[in-house]
Design a protein around this motif. Structure first.
Motif, PDB file in Angstrom:
ATOM      1  N   THR A  21       0.840  -1.197   0.000  1.00 16.21           N
ATOM      2  CA  THR A  21       0.000   0.000   0.000  1.00 16.21           C
ATOM      3  C   THR A  21       0.880   1.253   0.000  1.00 16.21           C
ATOM      4  O   THR A  21       0.620   2.202  -0.739  1.00 16.21           O
ATOM      5  N   GLN A  24       2.398   1.719  -3.472  1.00 21.32           N
ATOM      6  CA  GLN A  24       1.393   2.224  -4.408  1.00 21.32           C
ATOM      7  C   GLN A  24       1.113   3.711  -4.179  1.00 21.32           C
ATOM      8  O   GLN A  24       1.063   4.496  -5.114  1.00 21.32           O
ATOM      9  N   LEU A  25       0.916   4.097  -2.943  1.00 26.93           N
ATOM     10  CA  LEU A  25       0.628   5.499  -2.641  1.00 26.93           C
ATOM     11  C   LEU A  25       1.804   6.415  -2.995  1.00 26.93           C
ATOM     12  O   LEU A  25       1.606   7.523  -3.497  1.00 26.93           O
ATOM     13  N   ALA A  28       1.913   6.724  -6.874  1.00 29.56           N
ATOM     14  CA  ALA A  28       0.824   7.574  -7.349  1.00 29.56           C
ATOM     15  C   ALA A  28       1.070   9.037  -6.988  1.00 29.56           C
ATOM     16  O   ALA A  28       0.856   9.932  -7.810  1.00 29.56           O
ATOM     17  N   ASN A  57      -3.701   0.779 -10.015  1.00 27.70           N
ATOM     18  CA  ASN A  57      -2.680   0.286  -9.078  1.00 27.70           C
ATOM     19  C   ASN A  57      -1.390  -0.127  -9.767  1.00 27.70           C
ATOM     20  O   ASN A  57      -1.406  -0.896 -10.716  1.00 27.70           O
ATOM     21  N   PHE A  58      -0.304   0.347  -9.248  1.00 26.46           N
ATOM     22  CA  PHE A  58       1.069   0.066  -9.642  1.00 26.46           C
ATOM     23  C   PHE A  58       1.344   0.350 -11.122  1.00 26.46           C
ATOM     24  O   PHE A  58       2.280   1.047 -11.446  1.00 26.46           O
TER      25      PHE A  58
END
Length: 82
Positions: A21, A24-25, A28, A57-58
């Motif tokens: 997580t 990913q964050l 982004a 995502n990713f």
């Protein structure tokens, strides 16, 4: 026996989910910040489309950072600092 056990699947540990997580964050956030600060002329396609793609995502942030930005002109001088 529940469905997950029957399918032979196990849930990843919370630490792994937390790490993924965070990755990913971070991806982004970096991609959206770059998109916001970069002029539209340095983007392949539209900013709106890339903003939506980055949300995937990713894959989205990696695709934007790899292919969405136009290459920098090596002959251009960096902006002078005031």
């Amino acid at each position: 026996m529940n469905h997950d056990e029957a399918a032979g699947r196990h849930k990843p540990p919370p630490a792994v989910l937390g790490f993924l997580t965070g990755v990913q964050l971070t991806l982004a956030t970096v991609a959206w910040a770059d998109l916001a600060m970069r002029p539209a002329t340095e983007i392949r396609g539209t900013k709106k489309a890339w903003a939506l793609i980055i949300a995937i995502n990713f894959i989205g942030p990696v695709v934007y950072l790899t292919y969405g930005r136009r290459p920098l002109d090596p002959g251009a001088r960096p902006a002078e600092r005031v």
